[in-house]
Motif scaffolding. Structure first.
Motif, PDB file in Angstrom:
ATOM      1  N   VAL A 136       0.825  -1.208   0.000  1.00 36.92           N
ATOM      2  CA  VAL A 136       0.000   0.000   0.000  1.00 36.92           C
ATOM      3  C   VAL A 136       0.860   1.258   0.000  1.00 36.92           C
ATOM      4  O   VAL A 136       0.628   2.192  -0.768  1.00 36.92           O
ATOM      5  CB  VAL A 136      -0.949  -0.001   1.227  1.00 36.92           C
ATOM      6  CG1 VAL A 136      -1.495   1.395   1.496  1.00 36.92           C
ATOM      7  CG2 VAL A 136      -2.112  -0.951   0.979  1.00 36.92           C
ATOM      8  N   VAL A 137       1.856   1.287   0.878  1.00 38.28           N
ATOM      9  CA  VAL A 137       2.721   2.472   0.979  1.00 38.28           C
ATOM     10  C   VAL A 137       3.482   2.715  -0.326  1.00 38.28           C
ATOM     11  O   VAL A 137       3.524   3.836  -0.851  1.00 38.28           O
ATOM     12  CB  VAL A 137       3.709   2.327   2.154  1.00 38.28           C
ATOM     13  CG1 VAL A 137       4.755   3.441   2.120  1.00 38.28           C
ATOM     14  CG2 VAL A 137       2.966   2.357   3.478  1.00 38.28           C
ATOM     15  N   ILE A 138       4.076   1.657  -0.867  1.00 42.13           N
ATOM     16  CA  ILE A 138       4.861   1.801  -2.096  1.00 42.13           C
ATOM     17  C   ILE A 138       3.980   2.186  -3.273  1.00 42.13           C
ATOM     18  O   ILE A 138       4.301   3.112  -4.042  1.00 42.13           O
ATOM     19  CB  ILE A 138       5.630   0.504  -2.404  1.00 42.13           C
ATOM     20  CG1 ILE A 138       6.710   0.265  -1.341  1.00 42.13           C
ATOM     21  CG2 ILE A 138       6.268   0.565  -3.792  1.00 42.13           C
ATOM     22  CD1 ILE A 138       7.467  -1.042  -1.498  1.00 42.13           C
ATOM     23  N   SER A 139       2.848   1.507  -3.452  1.00 39.08           N
ATOM     24  CA  SER A 139       1.992   1.763  -4.606  1.00 39.08           C
ATOM     25  C   SER A 139       1.384   3.161  -4.561  1.00 39.08           C
ATOM     26  O   SER A 139       1.338   3.862  -5.587  1.00 39.08           O
ATOM     27  CB  SER A 139       0.879   0.707  -4.703  1.00 39.08           C
ATOM     28  OG  SER A 139       0.053   0.745  -3.556  1.00 39.08           O
ATOM     29  N   MET A 140       0.936   3.607  -3.383  1.00 38.02           N
ATOM     30  CA  MET A 140       0.363   4.942  -3.296  1.00 38.02           C
ATOM     31  C   MET A 140       1.427   6.023  -3.487  1.00 38.02           C
ATOM     32  O   MET A 140       1.167   7.065  -4.101  1.00 38.02           O
ATOM     33  CB  MET A 140      -0.354   5.137  -1.959  1.00 38.02           C
ATOM     34  CG  MET A 140      -1.657   4.371  -1.834  1.00 38.02           C
ATOM     35  SD  MET A 140      -2.719   4.931  -0.464  1.00 38.02           S
ATOM     36  CE  MET A 140      -1.680   4.552   0.943  1.00 38.02           C
ATOM     37  N   SER A 141       2.634   5.775  -2.993  1.00 41.07           N
ATOM     38  CA  SER A 141       3.721   6.740  -3.179  1.00 41.07           C
ATOM     39  C   SER A 141       4.068   6.893  -4.659  1.00 41.07           C
ATOM     40  O   SER A 141       4.279   8.009  -5.153  1.00 41.07           O
ATOM     41  CB  SER A 141       4.959   6.293  -2.387  1.00 41.07           C
ATOM     42  OG  SER A 141       4.676   6.237  -1.006  1.00 41.07           O
TER      43      SER A 141
END
Length: 508
Positions: A288-293
């Motif tokens: 989630v963190v990587i994809s949204m960033s």
């Protein structure tokens, strides 16, 4: 139709065919409604993690986040991402394992069923209210997904919006009605992989077309407030305006919605091994963190591409990934096929959410209203038929709602998120962590939270600037307070309910 368009069409068509095949495969493994709606509680940790997050992100990942970053910079989208990331992690940390154990111990296969069994509500009132909440908010939510598919195909190929939407709906309904929860979860895993590939390709190609990372940052820094977490950029005036504490808290409140999202909570209930929740939590949180960033970076990069004349200024900022993909497709057949993968990723975002919403809404009608409230005694085979028929009916209603291509169907997504978060979130948390909560408090809190979403948005928010916050935050607080107060002033739960609570609490 150009060669590039044909290549893109081939990739998307292949993707859709694979989705239907998966549905057909799992139809042979779906023998009862427990399998259909919860996969027989057999999901592995990786499938659980990626299915939950793919069904969560929807088209917001590849359209909403990049579009918002492109327009106004990092403040609005940045605080939203922080709220969603924290909400995702906390949901996995404090809810997932406990809900899985509790729902399994009492034999619940849907969220309304869980609430009803948890509080031993023999009147089925709590179940009925929860089911109505799901149907009210999920049907138009699903419609927004169908509309997104229609607009995607219409923009790319000049296909009639209505035809494209109907075909997309048939595909989604096809694999979901055939294979149920297992099909939806497996396709969600595949769709999350496609989303990830799409994000990475767009990121690399975009930086190259914008003239390199330094050029992207130089352009962003030249815009007032664009890279400031406490100011937001105005693309029309070129000026910036403060992003104050009230707005920040309001935006962070998006994270509260996770505690009440039925299609995500169902994944927790379906985990095969409760001891593997930690692995699922890590995989889900990191993804989630990587994809949204990356999605946010794509918006910033897209603006750099416009400044570099690689792209024309966008009329609709949310089409940034589509426009970058179209540009990529003009570099030969290989890159056109890659562009097809990217665009399939946008489709995957939408489909992974729509299938989960359809299952949740279908289970509410067939299991909780027809079977639970009206107590229709059907055989397992008849229940399967009813489940699939209800799913199709709900999809048809969704198509009707989304029929107008200019309708503001997307506007209801944030409102539906608030509705679920406020109506279900407090009840879910108290049901898992407070043994004194009872069915009276749960019913009152669910109604208060759901109603306050409407009241705050359409009445209170406009009374003063300080009250103009995301309706989820005040509605969640009201729902929580009402639940606690009513539970305390009404009779304590029966001994059997408390004993069950203690048994589940002791589980590891």
């Amino acid at each position: 139709m150009t060669t590039a368009q044909i290549c893109i069409m081939i990739v998307i068509a292949a993707y859709l065919v694979v989705m239907v095949i998966i549905g057909a495969i799992f139809s042979k493994r779906t023998s009862n409604v427990g399998d259909f709606y919860l996969g027989g509680r057999k999901l592995g940790p990786i499938v659980t993690a990626m299915s939950a997050e793919a069904s969560d992100m929807s088209s917001y990942l590849l359209m909403g986040l990049p579009g918002l970053a492109y327009l106004s910079g990092v403040a609005d989208v940045g605080w939203t991402v922080i709220g969603l990331a924290v909400g995702t992690y906390l949901n996995w940390l404090i809810v997932a394992k406990k809900l899985r154990n509790y729902s399994d111990h009492i034999g619940a296969i849907t969220i309304p069923d869980y609430f009803s069994r948890r509080y031993k509500d023999n009147s089925r009132v709590l179940m009925a209210i929860a089911a109505v909440v799901i149907i009210v908010f999920f049907v138009p939510y699903t419609a927004s997904g169908f509309a997104a598919c229609g607009k995607l195909f219409g923009t790319l190929f000049g296909v009639d919006y209505h035809l494209a939407m109907i075909i997309s709906a048939i595909i989604i309904v096809g694999y979901t009605s055939l294979g149920g929860f297992n099909a939806a979860s497996t396709t969600d895993l595949i769709q999350s992989i496609i989303m990830t590939i799409a994000l990475i390709i767009v990121l690399i190609f975009g930086i190259n077309q914008a003239g390199g990372w330094d050029a992207v940052m130089l352009n962003a820094k030249s815009l007032s407030g664009y890279l400031d977490m406490f100011n937001t950029h105005n693309p029309e005036t070129g000026a910036s305006s403060p992003y104050g504490p009230i707005t920040i808290v309001s935006t962070l409140a998006w994270g509260l919605g996770y505690f009440g999202m039925p299609h995500i909570l169902l994944r927790f209930m379906a985990i095969k091994d409760a001891s593997k929740v930690k692995l699922s939590r890590r995989v889900a949180s990191i993804w989630v963190v990587i994809s949204m960033s990356i999605a946010v970076l794509i918006g910033i990069i897209g603006l750099g591409m416009v400044n570099n004349n690689a792209l024309a200024p966008l009329e609709d900022s949310e089409t940034i990934v589509i426009q970058i993909s179209t540009l990529l497709s003009q570099n030969g057949i290989f890159f056109a096929l890659i562009a097809g993968v990217i665009l399939a990723g946008i489709l995957a975002c939408t489909m992974s959410t729509s299938d989960s919403q359809l299952l949740a809404a279908s289970s509410s009608m067939s299991e909780n209203i027809l079977g639970g409230l009206f107590k229709l005694n059907l055989s397992e085979k008849a229940k399967m038929v009813v489940a699939r028929v209800v799913l199709i009916v709900i999809a048809v209603i969704g198509v009707v709602i989304a029929w107008d291509p200019n309708s503001s169907v997307f506007g209801i997504v944030s409102f539906a998120w608030a509705g679920f978060g406020a109506a279900f979130g407090p009840v879910m948390l108290l049901s898992l962590f407070w043994k004194r909560s009872n069915r009276y408090g749960a019913i009152a809190g669910m109604i208060a939270g759901g109603v306050m979403v409407f009241v705050w948005k359409y009445v209170i928010a406009g009374l003063a600037d300080i009250l103009n916050v995301y309706e989820l935050l005040p509605a969640f607080i009201i729902g929580l307070v009402v639940n606690v107060v009513v539970s305390l002033v009404t009779p304590a739960p029966e001994g059997e309910i408390v004993d069950t609570f203690d048994k589940v609490k002791a589980m590891k």
